[in-house]
Design a protein around this motif. Structure first.
Motif, PDB file in Angstrom:
ATOM      1  N   MET A  80      24.517  30.628  43.573  1.00  0.00           N
ATOM      2  CA  MET A  80      25.397  31.790  43.766  1.00  0.00           C
ATOM      3  C   MET A  80      26.285  31.936  42.765  1.00  0.00           C
ATOM      4  O   MET A  80      26.759  30.816  42.223  1.00  0.00           O
ATOM      5  CB  MET A  80      26.152  31.375  44.987  1.00  0.00           C
ATOM      6  N   PRO A  81      26.606  33.048  42.233  1.00  0.00           N
ATOM      7  CA  PRO A  81      27.639  33.240  41.126  1.00  0.00           C
ATOM      8  C   PRO A  81      28.855  32.925  41.792  1.00  0.00           C
ATOM      9  O   PRO A  81      29.269  33.060  42.758  1.00  0.00           O
ATOM     10  CB  PRO A  81      27.482  34.901  40.978  1.00  0.00           C
ATOM     11  N   THR A  82      29.629  32.457  40.601  1.00  0.00           N
ATOM     12  CA  THR A  82      31.145  32.268  40.999  1.00  0.00           C
ATOM     13  C   THR A  82      32.013  32.994  40.529  1.00  0.00           C
ATOM     14  O   THR A  82      31.939  33.106  39.105  1.00  0.00           O
ATOM     15  CB  THR A  82      31.345  30.661  40.594  1.00  0.00           C
ATOM     16  N   VAL A  83      32.849  33.738  41.034  1.00  0.00           N
ATOM     17  CA  VAL A  83      33.889  34.564  40.530  1.00  0.00           C
ATOM     18  C   VAL A  83      35.155  34.017  40.453  1.00  0.00           C
ATOM     19  O   VAL A  83      35.636  33.321  41.470  1.00  0.00           O
ATOM     20  CB  VAL A  83      34.037  35.885  41.288  1.00  0.00           C
ATOM     21  N   SER A  84      36.031  33.964  39.283  1.00  0.00           N
ATOM     22  CA  SER A  84      37.318  33.321  39.385  1.00  0.00           C
ATOM     23  C   SER A  84      38.123  34.455  39.068  1.00  0.00           C
ATOM     24  O   SER A  84      38.177  35.420  38.267  1.00  0.00           O
ATOM     25  CB  SER A  84      37.389  32.376  37.821  1.00  0.00           C
ATOM     26  N   VAL A  85      39.465  34.391  40.147  1.00  0.00           N
ATOM     27  CA  VAL A  85      40.410  35.370  40.085  1.00  0.00           C
ATOM     28  C   VAL A  85      41.900  34.464  40.460  1.00  0.00           C
ATOM     29  O   VAL A  85      41.774  33.543  41.111  1.00  0.00           O
ATOM     30  CB  VAL A  85      39.914  36.364  41.362  1.00  0.00           C
ATOM     31  N   GLU A  86      42.750  35.274  39.761  1.00  0.00           N
ATOM     32  CA  GLU A  86      44.040  34.764  39.819  1.00  0.00           C
ATOM     33  C   GLU A  86      44.528  35.184  41.261  1.00  0.00           C
ATOM     34  O   GLU A  86      44.390  36.088  41.738  1.00  0.00           O
ATOM     35  CB  GLU A  86      45.082  35.430  39.003  1.00  0.00           C
ATOM     36  N   ARG A  87      45.156  34.183  42.116  1.00  0.00           N
ATOM     37  CA  ARG A  87      45.719  34.185  43.269  1.00  0.00           C
ATOM     38  C   ARG A  87      46.549  35.325  43.518  1.00  0.00           C
ATOM     39  O   ARG A  87      46.411  36.109  44.437  1.00  0.00           O
ATOM     40  CB  ARG A  87      46.314  32.791  43.973  1.00  0.00           C
ATOM     41  N   ALA A  88      47.720  35.361  42.529  1.00  0.00           N
ATOM     42  CA  ALA A  88      48.609  36.589  42.785  1.00  0.00           C
ATOM     43  C   ALA A  88      48.082  37.836  42.638  1.00  0.00           C
ATOM     44  O   ALA A  88      48.301  38.700  43.342  1.00  0.00           O
ATOM     45  CB  ALA A  88      49.767  36.348  41.818  1.00  0.00           C
ATOM     46  N   ALA A  89      47.265  38.011  41.647  1.00  0.00           N
ATOM     47  CA  ALA A  89      46.451  39.398  41.473  1.00  0.00           C
ATOM     48  C   ALA A  89      45.485  39.932  42.688  1.00  0.00           C
ATOM     49  O   ALA A  89      45.721  40.825  43.227  1.00  0.00           O
ATOM     50  CB  ALA A  89      45.516  39.233  40.071  1.00  0.00           C
ATOM     51  N   TYR A  95      41.427  30.989  42.061  1.00  0.00           N
ATOM     52  CA  TYR A  95      40.528  30.652  43.180  1.00  0.00           C
ATOM     53  C   TYR A  95      39.338  31.132  42.593  1.00  0.00           C
ATOM     54  O   TYR A  95      38.866  32.036  41.814  1.00  0.00           O
ATOM     55  CB  TYR A  95      40.624  31.741  44.302  1.00  0.00           C
ATOM     56  N   LYS A  96      38.267  29.997  42.783  1.00  0.00           N
ATOM     57  CA  LYS A  96      36.794  30.137  42.297  1.00  0.00           C
ATOM     58  C   LYS A  96      36.029  30.356  43.711  1.00  0.00           C
ATOM     59  O   LYS A  96      36.023  29.508  44.475  1.00  0.00           O
ATOM     60  CB  LYS A  96      36.331  29.016  41.701  1.00  0.00           C
ATOM     61  N   ILE A  97      35.559  31.673  43.794  1.00  0.00           N
ATOM     62  CA  ILE A  97      34.668  32.178  44.952  1.00  0.00           C
ATOM     63  C   ILE A  97      33.330  32.379  44.684  1.00  0.00           C
ATOM     64  O   ILE A  97      33.008  33.048  43.850  1.00  0.00           O
ATOM     65  CB  ILE A  97      35.353  33.462  45.420  1.00  0.00           C
ATOM     66  N   ASP A  98      32.510  31.629  45.512  1.00  0.00           N
ATOM     67  CA  ASP A  98      31.140  31.764  45.551  1.00  0.00           C
ATOM     68  C   ASP A  98      30.488  33.038  46.225  1.00  0.00           C
ATOM     69  O   ASP A  98      30.972  33.250  47.351  1.00  0.00           O
ATOM     70  CB  ASP A  98      30.353  30.360  46.033  1.00  0.00           C
ATOM     71  N   VAL A  99      29.856  33.797  45.451  1.00  0.00           N
ATOM     72  CA  VAL A  99      29.486  35.204  45.904  1.00  0.00           C
ATOM     73  C   VAL A  99      27.937  34.876  46.177  1.00  0.00           C
ATOM     74  O   VAL A  99      27.244  34.540  45.339  1.00  0.00           O
ATOM     75  CB  VAL A  99      29.982  36.322  45.199  1.00  0.00           C
ATOM     76  N   PRO A 100      27.398  35.281  47.443  1.00  0.00           N
ATOM     77  CA  PRO A 100      25.874  35.551  47.587  1.00  0.00           C
ATOM     78  C   PRO A 100      25.303  36.408  46.395  1.00  0.00           C
ATOM     79  O   PRO A 100      25.842  37.294  45.917  1.00  0.00           O
ATOM     80  CB  PRO A 100      25.708  36.182  49.070  1.00  0.00           C
ATOM     81  N   ALA A 101      24.327  36.004  46.030  1.00  0.00           N
ATOM     82  CA  ALA A 101      23.437  36.703  45.039  1.00  0.00           C
ATOM     83  C   ALA A 101      23.224  38.206  45.234  1.00  0.00           C
ATOM     84  O   ALA A 101      22.889  39.060  44.141  1.00  0.00           O
ATOM     85  CB  ALA A 101      22.144  35.892  44.651  1.00  0.00           C
ATOM     86  N   ASN A 102      22.969  38.581  46.562  1.00  0.00           N
ATOM     87  CA  ASN A 102      22.833  39.594  46.620  1.00  0.00           C
ATOM     88  C   ASN A 102      23.934  40.986  46.844  1.00  0.00           C
ATOM     89  O   ASN A 102      23.881  42.078  47.203  1.00  0.00           O
ATOM     90  CB  ASN A 102      21.771  40.066  47.957  1.00  0.00           C
ATOM     91  N   ARG A 103      24.980  40.489  46.648  1.00  0.00           N
ATOM     92  CA  ARG A 103      26.460  41.208  46.854  1.00  0.00           C
ATOM     93  C   ARG A 103      27.057  41.499  45.576  1.00  0.00           C
ATOM     94  O   ARG A 103      27.829  40.926  44.952  1.00  0.00           O
ATOM     95  CB  ARG A 103      27.241  40.243  47.562  1.00  0.00           C
ATOM     96  N   TYR A 104      26.228  42.401  44.700  1.00  0.00           N
ATOM     97  CA  TYR A 104      26.766  42.886  43.389  1.00  0.00           C
ATOM     98  C   TYR A 104      28.242  43.262  43.493  1.00  0.00           C
ATOM     99  O   TYR A 104      28.790  43.194  42.384  1.00  0.00           O
ATOM    100  CB  TYR A 104      25.758  43.377  42.629  1.00  0.00           C
TER     101      TYR A 104
END
Length: 92
Positions: A1-10, A67-76
């Motif tokens: 699964m791809p991992t997306v890193s996002v700032e919590r405040a944003a 936050y590092k969020i794992d996203v399913p591969a089919n959810r572009y």
């Protein structure tokens, strides 16, 4: 699964409300993604074996929570902060 890193405040600013780390982890689980890790730039640099920074450079890094969020591969649509926030707002 791809991992997306996002700032919590944003992330919370885009969603329009705030959560505790536990509440956000539960929200991710209910939505179908996984909150993989809660970290910061400074924490990542200190625990990395490949990044070689001196103490001054590490001190200059951000303590902003990421936050590092794992996203399913089919959810572009969830591969960016805007897509994650839009989907979570609809889900809420």
């Amino acid at each position: 699964m791809p991992t997306v890193s996002v700032e919590r405040a944003a992330l919370f600013a885009h969603i329009g409300r705030t959560f505790t780390d536990e509440e956000f982890d539960e929200l991710c689980f209910e939505f179908g993604v996984e909150l993989d890790e809660i970290t910061s730039e400074r924490e990542e640099a200190t625990k990395s074996s490949t990044v070689k920074l001196n103490k001054q450079q590490i001190a200059a890094l951000s303590e902003e929570v990421i936050y590092k969020i794992d996203v399913p591969a089919n959810r572009y649509d969830l591969l960016c902060i805007e897509g994650i926030c839009r989907s979570l707002r609809v889900f809420l």
